[in-house]
Design an enzyme around this catalytic site. Structure first.
Site, PDB file in Angstrom:
ATOM      1  N   ASN A  12       0.869  -1.170   0.000  1.00  0.00           N
ATOM      2  CA  ASN A  12       0.000   0.000   0.000  1.00  0.00           C
ATOM      3  C   ASN A  12       0.907   1.222   0.000  1.00  0.00           C
ATOM      4  O   ASN A  12       1.447   1.608   1.029  1.00  0.00           O
ATOM      5  CB  ASN A  12      -0.886  -0.044   1.252  1.00  0.00           C
ATOM      6  CG  ASN A  12      -1.804   1.160   1.352  1.00  0.00           C
ATOM      7  OD1 ASN A  12      -1.753   2.068   0.524  1.00  0.00           O
ATOM      8  ND2 ASN A  12      -2.642   1.163   2.368  1.00  0.00           N
ATOM      9  N   ARG A  90      -2.699  -2.103  -3.244  1.00  0.00           N
ATOM     10  CA  ARG A  90      -3.886  -1.289  -3.016  1.00  0.00           C
ATOM     11  C   ARG A  90      -3.767  -0.037  -3.885  1.00  0.00           C
ATOM     12  O   ARG A  90      -2.741   0.639  -3.879  1.00  0.00           O
ATOM     13  CB  ARG A  90      -3.957  -0.877  -1.548  1.00  0.00           C
ATOM     14  CG  ARG A  90      -5.095   0.062  -1.308  1.00  0.00           C
ATOM     15  CD  ARG A  90      -5.040   0.674   0.080  1.00  0.00           C
ATOM     16  NE  ARG A  90      -6.079   1.668   0.200  1.00  0.00           N
ATOM     17  CZ  ARG A  90      -5.930   2.842   0.815  1.00  0.00           C
ATOM     18  NH1 ARG A  90      -4.795   3.135   1.389  1.00  0.00           N
ATOM     19  NH2 ARG A  90      -6.929   3.692   0.874  1.00  0.00           N
ATOM     20  N   HIS A 179     -13.139   3.359   0.630  1.00  0.00           N
ATOM     21  CA  HIS A 179     -13.244   2.292   1.644  1.00  0.00           C
ATOM     22  C   HIS A 179     -13.926   1.043   1.093  1.00  0.00           C
ATOM     23  O   HIS A 179     -14.433   0.218   1.855  1.00  0.00           O
ATOM     24  CB  HIS A 179     -14.051   2.758   2.894  1.00  0.00           C
ATOM     25  CG  HIS A 179     -13.350   3.797   3.721  1.00  0.00           C
ATOM     26  ND1 HIS A 179     -14.026   4.853   4.306  1.00  0.00           N
ATOM     27  CD2 HIS A 179     -12.047   3.942   4.067  1.00  0.00           C
ATOM     28  CE1 HIS A 179     -13.151   5.605   4.979  1.00  0.00           C
ATOM     29  NE2 HIS A 179     -11.958   5.066   4.844  1.00  0.00           N
ATOM     30  N   ARG A 240     -11.281  16.053   8.334  1.00  0.00           N
ATOM     31  CA  ARG A 240     -12.072  16.484   7.170  1.00  0.00           C
ATOM     32  C   ARG A 240     -13.459  16.940   7.607  1.00  0.00           C
ATOM     33  O   ARG A 240     -14.051  16.352   8.511  1.00  0.00           O
ATOM     34  CB  ARG A 240     -12.204  15.359   6.149  1.00  0.00           C
ATOM     35  CG  ARG A 240     -10.893  14.890   5.555  1.00  0.00           C
ATOM     36  CD  ARG A 240     -11.159  13.970   4.359  1.00  0.00           C
ATOM     37  NE  ARG A 240      -9.948  13.289   3.944  1.00  0.00           N
ATOM     38  CZ  ARG A 240      -9.773  11.960   4.016  1.00  0.00           C
ATOM     39  NH1 ARG A 240     -10.753  11.178   4.465  1.00  0.00           N
ATOM     40  NH2 ARG A 240      -8.642  11.417   3.624  1.00  0.00           N
ATOM     41  N   GLU A 385      -8.736  -5.140   5.508  1.00  0.00           N
ATOM     42  CA  GLU A 385      -8.587  -4.830   4.080  1.00  0.00           C
ATOM     43  C   GLU A 385      -7.445  -5.639   3.468  1.00  0.00           C
ATOM     44  O   GLU A 385      -7.526  -6.048   2.307  1.00  0.00           O
ATOM     45  CB  GLU A 385      -8.347  -3.320   3.908  1.00  0.00           C
ATOM     46  CG  GLU A 385      -9.594  -2.511   4.214  1.00  0.00           C
ATOM     47  CD  GLU A 385      -9.319  -1.040   4.466  1.00  0.00           C
ATOM     48  OE1 GLU A 385      -8.929  -0.700   5.604  1.00  0.00           O
ATOM     49  OE2 GLU A 385      -9.493  -0.232   3.542  1.00  0.00           O
TER      50      GLU A 385
END
Ligand code: AMP
Length: 398
Positions: A12, A90, A179, A240, A385
């Protein structure tokens, strides 16, 4: 260590970091995991955890290529290299091109590059990681698994923004969602835990980490999600802002003279829990201050939970009812306070919280947190994941 050649190396790659793990896709066993950080800086280093021990090495200012080279040598030294059958990467953005994971080919690399305008920081870094892995692990098949692809099943009424349609037609301006790998894993795991037939299921999922979103999964397919063109849209997150009036841009420009870049930075990196609490983006810090009665932390918690409950209720429109609501991610798997507030706010959808079960589901404990008389089930699922990427990769190369 006896090792058949079936393990998957997961990579990743970010702009200045590279996370990795070696996983058995069948058993889920993780042999090693680690991260290379500050890539390209003088202080660049790589660290990993192997058989319970933490070790690290300096990269002498090296970047991604040096990190992958060091990773190769370390895996060889640990006797793990020979057990690796493939590398799963990923990738953040697959646009409308990638509806599922796939084997890395020249065409796939070009298509990921073509999606760069949708994720200008992430996709180039992901490509660098793939190229470095191709150089240092020649001969191993590679796959790409996208954050966006699971949401490609959304209907156009869910992904279309009400702006001039030509922006979508010409440049792909629409909601994509993220996601996706986590949602795919959690929707399947939740159905297994509850003995539900996934092809006949209505699942809402709240993935609450430092980045947070929720999704509506109907019969195993994503019908809607809160993140949008970018991960900024939707829920209140660590830093965020989530949904706001888009005119905030012109307001902040007029009142403070901020540029587009400065406002983008404020909304992505200085807002959310951090912006409201004026304390931290870390949910644990906010919760501690909230327990002590801190006003700003209390407001941050209230806004976070209210927006989440409101968005989840909206997601129930997309599924046309709810069998189960699954919480996952660092906050979803650990914060009984946030889960409790949200489940209680959703009582009108048939949820009834079991306080003890909710308290018990923390620090890796999964399970149902609603009562036996609850009409819809709320539960906690630990997302994985990396295992999903390993399973996709194993399926693609077989
Ligand atoms: P993730 O991005 O999935 O690793 O999640 C990171 C978030 O999970 C951070 O906001 C952490 O504060 C939060 N988190 C981790 N452990 C706990 C905990 N025990 N209670 C509340 N929040 C937690």
């Amino acid at each position: 260590m006896a090792m058949t050649k079936e393990n998957i190396l997961i990579i990743n790659c970010g702009s200045s970091s590279l996370k990795f793990a070696v996983i058995n896709p069948s058993s889920g066993e993780e042999f090693i995991n680690g991260i290379a950080e500050r890539l390209g800086e003088a202080e660049a280093f790589i660290r990993w955890k192997f058989q319970g021990n933490k070790e690290s090495e300096t990269l002498n200012g090296g970047a991604h290529d040096a990190a992958v080279e060091a990773l190769l040598h370390m895996l060889e030294a640990k006797g793990l290299k020979e057990g690796i059958a493939a590398v799963g990467h990923r990738v953040v953005h697959g646009g409308e091109t990638f509806k599922e994971s796939c084997i890395v080919t020249k065409e796939a690399m070009q298509a990921i590059e073509d999606c760069t305008h949708l994720a200008p920081l992430h996709n180039p870094a992901n490509l660098v990681g793939i190229k470095a892995a191709q150089k240092h692990f020649p001969g191993l098949p590679m796959t790409v698994v996208f954050d966006t692809s699971f949401h490609q099943s959304m209907p156009d009424k869910a992904f279309t923004y009400a702006v001039p349609y030509k922006f979508y037609r010409e440049n792909g301006l629409r909601k994509y969602g993220f996601h996706g790998t986590s949602y795919r894993f959690v929707s399947r795991a939740a159905c297994e835990m509850l003995d539900l037939d996934i092809s006949n299921s209505k699942i809402l999922i709240a993935h609450l980490g430092n980045g947070a979103s929720c999704a509506a999964v109907l019969n195993g397919e994503s019908m809607d999600t809160t993140m949008g063109l970018t991960p900024l849209e939707g829920l209140v997150m660590g830093t965020r802002c989530g949904n706001i009036d888009a005119n905030v841009f012109s307001f902040l420009n007029k009142e403070y003279g901020y540029s587009i870049e400065e406002i983008t930075d404020i909304l992505n990196k200085k807002s959310g829990l951090l912006g409201i609490s004026e304390l931290s983006n870390d949910c644990r810090v906010i919760e501690e201050a909230y327990m002590e009665g801190n006003k700003q932390a209390t407001l941050a918690m209230d806004v976070f939970c209210y927006v989440l409950a409101k968005q989840l209720a909206g997601m129930a429109v997309a599924t046309g009812g709810v069998d189960a609501l699954a919480f996952t991610g660092g906050i979803g798997e650990n914060s009984d306070i946030i889960r409790g507030k949200v489940v209680e706010a959703l009582a009108f959808l048939g949820f009834e919280l079991d306080k003890q079960r909710n308290l018990d589901c923390r620090f890796g404990n999964e399970g149902v947190i609603s009562s036996d008389t609850s009409r819809a089930t709320a539960l906690v699922v630990s997302t994985n994941e990396e295992l999903m990427i390993a399973k996709d990769t194993a399926a693609l190369i077989s």
